[in-house]
Design a protein around this motif. Structure first.
Motif, mmCIF file in Angstrom:
data_model
loop_
_atom_site.group_PDB
_atom_site.id
_atom_site.type_symbol
_atom_site.label_atom_id
_atom_site.label_comp_id
_atom_site.label_asym_id
_atom_site.label_seq_id
_atom_site.Cartn_x
_atom_site.Cartn_y
_atom_site.Cartn_z
ATOM 1 N N UNK A 86 0.856 -1.191 0.000
ATOM 2 C CA UNK A 86 0.000 0.000 0.000
ATOM 3 C C UNK A 86 0.888 1.234 0.000
ATOM 4 N N UNK A 87 0.504 2.232 -0.772
ATOM 5 C CA UNK A 87 1.296 3.478 -0.777
ATOM 6 C C UNK A 87 0.377 4.676 -0.882
ATOM 7 N N UNK A 88 0.640 5.641 -0.014
ATOM 8 C CA UNK A 88 -0.065 6.924 -0.081
ATOM 9 C C UNK A 88 0.933 7.980 -0.523
ATOM 10 N N UNK A 89 0.693 8.635 -1.630
ATOM 11 C CA UNK A 89 1.591 9.673 -2.128
ATOM 12 C C UNK A 89 1.530 10.880 -1.215
ATOM 13 N N UNK A 90 2.633 11.624 -1.161
ATOM 14 C CA UNK A 90 2.637 12.840 -0.330
ATOM 15 C C UNK A 90 1.780 13.941 -0.921
ATOM 16 N N UNK A 91 1.221 13.702 -2.105
ATOM 17 C CA UNK A 91 0.304 14.679 -2.685
ATOM 18 C C UNK A 91 -1.129 14.480 -2.169
ATOM 19 N N UNK A 92 -1.425 13.259 -1.599
ATOM 20 C CA UNK A 92 -2.776 12.997 -1.095
ATOM 21 C C UNK A 92 -3.077 13.892 0.101
ATOM 22 N N UNK B 78 -7.433 6.735 1.684
ATOM 23 C CA UNK B 78 -6.868 6.089 0.497
ATOM 24 C C UNK B 78 -6.236 4.748 0.858
ATOM 25 N N UNK B 79 -5.490 4.726 1.978
ATOM 26 C CA UNK B 79 -4.855 3.481 2.429
ATOM 27 C C UNK B 79 -5.925 2.464 2.832
ATOM 28 N N UNK B 80 -6.953 2.922 3.545
ATOM 29 C CA UNK B 80 -8.033 2.027 3.966
ATOM 30 C C UNK B 80 -8.718 1.389 2.758
ATOM 31 N N UNK B 81 -8.962 2.226 1.746
ATOM 32 C CA UNK B 81 -9.635 1.718 0.542
ATOM 33 C C UNK B 81 -8.767 0.707 -0.204
ATOM 34 N N UNK B 82 -7.449 1.017 -0.291
ATOM 35 C CA UNK B 82 -6.533 0.075 -0.947
ATOM 36 C C UNK B 82 -6.532 -1.269 -0.200
ATOM 37 N N UNK B 83 -6.433 -1.193 1.118
ATOM 38 C CA UNK B 83 -6.365 -2.407 1.929
ATOM 39 C C UNK B 83 -7.646 -3.236 1.771
ATOM 40 N N UNK B 84 -8.801 -2.568 1.824
ATOM 41 C CA UNK B 84 -10.080 -3.281 1.690
ATOM 42 C C UNK B 84 -10.181 -3.989 0.341
ATOM 43 N N UNK C 255 3.071 -10.579 -5.009
ATOM 44 C CA UNK C 255 2.992 -9.191 -4.543
ATOM 45 C C UNK C 255 1.712 -8.609 -5.124
ATOM 46 N N UNK C 256 0.821 -8.145 -4.238
ATOM 47 C CA UNK C 256 -0.487 -7.662 -4.654
ATOM 48 C C UNK C 256 -0.603 -6.168 -4.369
ATOM 49 N N UNK C 257 -0.974 -5.396 -5.417
ATOM 50 C CA UNK C 257 -1.133 -3.937 -5.286
ATOM 51 C C UNK C 257 -2.455 -3.506 -5.914
ATOM 52 N N UNK C 258 -2.892 -2.316 -5.562
ATOM 53 C CA UNK C 258 -4.071 -1.750 -6.218
ATOM 54 C C UNK C 258 -3.796 -1.573 -7.708
#
Length: 531
Positions: A14-20, A32-38, A86-89
């Motif tokens: 999971x990655x949250x950009x510093x622009x978020x 954003x992280x919660x949504x990616x994880x779900x 390796x699983x990513x959004x």
């Protein structure tokens, strides 16, 4: 993948950009992280052969490069065969850098027998048919990074051209305004130290001598001062922050910085590119300079004098660490070379530098005694003062300026003393807390001992600072009482002794001629046309 396996170990990244911007605070977990994880957990739950083994999460970090701690941990686990998938959004959550995508997703993961799956963009290394689409997505992400980098650079350049301060930390002597984080305001305590540094230099002190003077008075260095004020400035040093002292480099940077004039000079350095973060210096004509963008600490006349002195001065004397009064001011009238200082057992002399080491290239062979020249110059300056002196104007100016400056100095010192005393109170409270932690078994005896040693060091430092400030306060309070007496104004009508500041104020150059029939020509080039 090995098709004989019934279960696969999965790591989700999971990655949250510093622009978020969807977080209220740094400590909060982003939506954003919660949504990616779900999304990823839901995918794993729908596939019984997948087992979630590890979770890797980088927050407030860009997708360019590999400067991400959790990303680095993920790569190491893949290399050590701890993961099968390796699983990513999406592929862009893994990395927007095409070089990184090629290195790991399209090469190393295949070598380590690791499958990569990006749900949102259907990236899957098990599907050989979508490699080209993954590479195209990689290029699009790369272009996105470049566009973002260019936009950020353009935004910063626009701010600098508008005269906005863009650094997160203010230079020593200033603070960042709480109302406008692109505006500098004067720090009342540190600004007085900056003024003192400029005055000391004009008095003949060199960089090292000024640094020693400030350290002897227990005045905290810029980094320590900012730390005491609660500024979280990262300092790279092999010494504890409390032991970082003033040095010659810090003094030189202050004396040459136009920011103390009220000017902003920014954009001196840049990085090679959005992928290569090596810092390079830009040519001076590319710097962005804006004048009078904030209140000045040093007036233009003083700043100009210091810059001239920086160019003219010779190196400080090794023993005393100060520059002699005539350094960089006295020249030979015959050949134009500077007159250097020599010492004998009885007197000090100035002699043409073109006559040394057995080279007799100048006809001006005779030296001039240092004390004799001092008397001649002092007499000439006093003649000018008597000619142009206005007693009424002088008394008025001295009365207004001196009282104002002294009261301000006393006020600043009292504030500085209060600040240090507050710091001392804080560490005493801290001592009480760690003692309670020791009693409650929260910390060990060894940890308590180390903390106590650190506490004692800090207490000694703060007590020395308080003592030094009290001594200085006492000096200026006495001076304030003296200056109120009218009888003291007579000292401004005539100079009794020559010093470096007087010479800097009045004289540009002095030319010493050769002796002819027991007569020597001495020419003074004054700084004022009317002289």
């Amino acid at each position: 993948m090995n098709k004989e396996k019934k279960y696969y170990k999965v790591g989700i990244y999971l990655r949250l950009s510093n622009e978020d911007k969807d977080k209220i605070s740094k400590d909060e977990t982003s939506e954003s992280i919660k949504n990616q994880r779900n999304m990823l957990i839901d995918y794993i739950n729908k596939h019984s052969e997948l087992i979630l083994t590890q979770e890797y999460c980088d927050e407030d970090l860009s997708g360019a490069g590999t400067f991400r701690p959790e990303f680095e941990r993920l790569i190491k686990d893949c290399e050590n065969h701890k993961l099968d998938i390796v699983l990513c959004k999406s592929q862009s959550r893994f990395s927007r850098d095409m070089e990184i995508v090629e290195r790991y997703i399209n090469n190393k993961f295949k070598e380590w027998n690791v499958r990569f799956i990006g749900l949102a963009d259907n990236a899957d290394t098990a599907n050989t048919g979508n490699k080209k689409s993954r590479q195209i997505n990689g290029l699009v992400n790369e272009w996105f990074l470049e566009d973002v980098s260019n936009n950020i650079r353009s935004a910063f350049n626009a701010k600098m051209k508008n005269g906005e301060f863009i650094s997160p930390f203010a230079p020593f002597g200033f603070e960042i305004s709480k109302k406008n984080n692109n505006k500098l305001i004067i720090d009342p305590i540190a600004s007085e130290i900056v003024k003192e540094i400029f005055n000391l230099y004009l008095n003949g002190f060199g960089f090292t001598k000024i640094a020693k003077y400030l350290n002897d008075k227990n005045i905290p260095s810029p980094s320590l001062y900012k730390y005491q004020k609660g500024c979280k400035l990262n300092i790279i040093s092999n010494r504890p922050r409390e032991q970082i002292k003033w040095n010659a480099g810090a003094i030189k940077r202050i004396l040459t910085n136009e920011i103390y004039l009220g000017n902003l000079v920014q954009g001196k350095r840049t990085t090679i590119s959005y992928k290569n973060h090596k810092i390079i210096n830009k040519p001076e004509d590319k710097w962005i300079r804006r004048e009078n963008m904030h209140e000045a600490i040093i007036d233009k006349e003083t700043f100009t004098k210091v810059q001239i002195a920086l160019k003219e001065r010779t190196k400080p004397m090794k023993v005393k660490g100060i520059v002699h009064n005539f350094s960089g001011k006295v020249f030979c009238e015959e050949c134009g070379c500077y007159m250097r200082k020599k010492n004998s057992s009885k007197y000090e002399y100035l002699v043409c530098s073109n006559n040394k080491d057995d080279y007799n290239d100048c006809i001006n062979k005779s030296s001039i005694r240092y004390d004799v020249l001092e008397k001649i110059i002092l007499d000439e300056i006093n003649k000018k003062i008597r000619k142009y002196f206005d007693e009424k104007l002088l008394i008025l100016e001295r009365k207004n300026n001196k009282n104002s400056n002294l009261l301000n100095k006393i006020k600043i010192l009292e504030s500085q003393k209060q600040n240090v005393e507050n710091q001392l109170k804080k560490i005493k409270k801290y001592f009480k807390k760690i003692y309670e932690d020791k009693v409650d078994g929260i910390i060990t005896k060894k940890q308590f001992k180390n903390l106590i040693e650190e506490y004692n060091k800090n207490e000694i430092i703060y007590n020395k600072q308080i003592k030094s400030i009290k001594n200085e306060l006492n000096f200026y309070q006495k001076k304030e009482n003296i200056i109120k007496k009218p009888k003291d104004f007579h000292k401004y009508q005539e100079f009794k002794k020559l010093n470096r500041i007087i010479i800097e104020d009045f004289i540009e150059k002095i030319y010493i001629g050769k002796i002819n029939n027991n007569i020597r020509n001495i020419q003074i080039k004054w700084k004022f046309n009317k002289f």
